[in-house]
Design an enzyme around this catalytic site. Sequence first.
Site, PDB file in Angstrom:
ATOM      1  CE  LYS A   1     -17.397 -55.050  22.050  1.00 25.99           C
ATOM      2  NZ  LYS A   1     -16.952 -53.705  22.291  1.00 25.99           N
TER       3      LYS A   1
ATOM      4  CG  PHE B   1     -12.948 -48.338  21.409  1.00 21.12           C
ATOM      5  CD1 PHE B   1     -12.275 -49.439  20.902  1.00 21.12           C
ATOM      6  CD2 PHE B   1     -14.298 -48.200  21.162  1.00 21.12           C
ATOM      7  CE1 PHE B   1     -12.957 -50.394  20.151  1.00 21.12           C
ATOM      8  CE2 PHE B   1     -14.975 -49.161  20.408  1.00 21.12           C
ATOM      9  CZ  PHE B   1     -14.306 -50.254  19.914  1.00 21.12           C
ATOM     10  CB  THR B   2     -13.574 -46.493  16.877  1.00 17.19           C
ATOM     11  OG1 THR B   2     -14.252 -47.616  17.457  1.00 17.19           O
ATOM     12  CG2 THR B   2     -12.320 -46.977  16.176  1.00 17.19           C
TER      13      THR B   2
ATOM     14  CE1 TYR C   1     -41.773 -47.264  27.284  1.00 11.10           C
ATOM     15  CE2 TYR C   1     -41.573 -46.139  29.390  1.00 11.10           C
ATOM     16  CZ  TYR C   1     -41.342 -46.180  28.027  1.00 11.10           C
ATOM     17  OH  TYR C   1     -40.672 -45.150  27.415  1.00 11.10           O
TER      18      TYR C   1
ATOM     19  NE  ARG D   1     -10.458 -51.782  16.032  1.00  5.84           N
ATOM     20  CZ  ARG D   1     -11.580 -51.217  15.594  1.00  5.84           C
ATOM     21  NH1 ARG D   1     -11.570 -50.477  14.501  1.00  5.84           N
ATOM     22  NH2 ARG D   1     -12.713 -51.395  16.218  1.00  5.84           N
TER      23      ARG D   1
ATOM     24  CG  ASP E   1     -14.329 -48.764  27.536  1.00  4.50           C
ATOM     25  OD1 ASP E   1     -14.995 -49.783  27.831  1.00  4.50           O
ATOM     26  OD2 ASP E   1     -14.186 -48.359  26.371  1.00  4.50           O
TER      27      ASP E   1
ATOM     28  CG  PHE F   1     -13.463 -48.694  11.151  1.00  7.64           C
ATOM     29  CD1 PHE F   1     -13.474 -47.512  11.868  1.00  7.64           C
ATOM     30  CD2 PHE F   1     -14.090 -49.809  11.693  1.00  7.64           C
ATOM     31  CE1 PHE F   1     -14.091 -47.440  13.113  1.00  7.64           C
ATOM     32  CE2 PHE F   1     -14.698 -49.750  12.933  1.00  7.64           C
ATOM     33  CZ  PHE F   1     -14.709 -48.559  13.640  1.00  7.64           C
TER      34      PHE F   1
HETATM   35  C1  LIG Z   1     -17.115 -52.288  21.734  1.00  5.55           C
HETATM   36  C2  LIG Z   1     -16.482 -51.261  22.556  1.00  5.55           C
HETATM   37  C3  LIG Z   1     -17.136 -50.071  22.871  1.00  5.55           C
HETATM   38  C4  LIG Z   1     -18.480 -49.692  22.279  1.00  5.55           C
HETATM   39  O1  LIG Z   1     -19.469 -50.570  22.625  1.00  5.55           O
HETATM   40  P1  LIG Z   1     -20.666 -51.011  21.625  1.00  5.55           P
HETATM   41  O2  LIG Z   1     -21.446 -51.976  22.448  1.00  5.55           O
HETATM   42  O3  LIG Z   1     -20.044 -51.621  20.413  1.00  5.55           O
HETATM   43  O4  LIG Z   1     -21.444 -49.789  21.291  1.00  5.55           O
HETATM   44  C5  LIG Z   1     -16.490 -49.193  23.715  1.00  5.55           C
HETATM   45  N1  LIG Z   1     -15.263 -49.444  24.207  1.00  5.55           N
HETATM   46  C6  LIG Z   1     -14.603 -50.577  23.906  1.00  5.55           C
HETATM   47  C7  LIG Z   1     -13.247 -50.818  24.477  1.00  5.55           C
HETATM   48  C8  LIG Z   1     -15.183 -51.515  23.069  1.00  5.55           C
HETATM   49  O5  LIG Z   1     -14.496 -52.612  22.751  1.00  5.55           O
END
Ligand SMILES: *Cc1c(COP(=O)(O)O)cnc(C)c1O
Length: 472
Positions: A273, A139-140, A87, A397, A230, A464
Amino acid sequence: MSPSAPTLQTMGQQFSRRSWAEPWKIKMVEPLHMISPAARAQALQEAGYNTFLLKSEAVYIDLLTDSGTSAMSDRQWAGMMLGDEAYAGSRNFYHLEAAVQNYYGYNYLVPAHQGRGAEHLLSQVAIQRGQYVPGNMYFTTTRLHQELAGGIFADVIVDEAHDPQSLHPFKGNIDLDKLAALIAREGAANIAYVSLAGTVNMAGGQPVSMANVKALRALTDRHGIKVYLDATRMVENAFFIQERESGYADKSIAAILKEFCSYTDGAWMSAKKDNLVNIGGWLAVNDTALYEELRNLVVVYEGLHTYGGLAGRDMEAIAIGIEECVQDDHVRARIGQVRYLGDLLTTWQIPIVQPIGGHAIFLDARRFYPHLAQIQFPAQTLAAELYLDSGIRAMERGIASAGRDPKTGDHHYPKLELTRLTIPRRVYTQAHMDVVAESVHAVYEAREQTRGLKMTHEPKYLRFFQARFARE
Ligand SMILES: *Cc1c(COP(=O)(O)O)cnc(C)c1O
């Protein structure tokens, strides 16, 4: 006159071509099937014409996203077996912390279950209600977390980012004049931080230059404003700097990544990613007091600060993935595959966002379907048509992703109305890319007969993902 027989010398010229190839070979395979056209039509209708609502088993080649869809290496799988599921104080946490310090260069690490978990923590701690959060486009999930924390998003990306045909090499750059004007108008105290994204997803995977981040650092230093990055696709951004910016051709991706991060105060990451794993995220900062606050908040929402919602084995896979994702040959092959697809479509004069970005090809649905108004969801329509043609899954998009203005309740009408073909890392072959290109071509040939969609169900947040549509 008959053509003269090739001499050794001319053959040498003819065969001077040198291709890139993936720096790996395949050890395990997963079968793929294409279901019948009638079954696809039924599946799409049941999914409300939203590719997010399709069952994966009904999909042939899945280009919905590059998020969590990477193939892990044998080393990563071996690392999964070394999970220390304590943990507190798991050894895998310390491996991950060292990898982030080593390759991204930040002092402190807070793991999170994925990128949005990290965005949530940072937004809650670093934004005061009513403050502006300028960013290079949005970003969303990032913008939503900033807004839920009371922030006001302000787009300060260069104008070229909104033009799918502009060949500007760094369309992700921040327009420093726009940012300076915002600071002059609102005052530095009313800016929470600058939200800087590497390879801007919503602009078509477009990079930020080293010169731009350096100048951004100088401007924000003059006003005492922080810059958070980011870093989700920052490795791909480093590739474009290596390729396009003078002085960087001989530097490694790893060196460029670390230099870029050094101009920022911290970063959040969707490890799904660049970092080559199926789940995970992290937040990393340099400031000790900020870290204390984040470390305190992570136990409320994610888990203890040494696991943040992840299993020990997941942290180990990320730590190894970080090392693998900064290798020059990996990045070259990754972006090489995206370009291979983009070059085919460009040769066939299919409208896509140029220059070709790092993780995806973005079909320009406005030019694809000029007869459809934006409120007829051209990009959503194009994703639906591709699925019907070949079982290939893409993603919208455009207007559906852009959502509504929280103040007026009106739709955002983004300039870019795009359908994204996102390429998972280390998953598909060049032959799959051929099949994709040929399907896009077939859908393009049939474009004039294509009718649009209307929205029949609209969720409140990030619509979306779960919206439903019907044929007009
Ligand atoms: C995917 C993504 C996020 C969010 O990350 P999650 O792992 O899907 O929660 C943030 N910023 C960018 C540019 C992304 O592509």
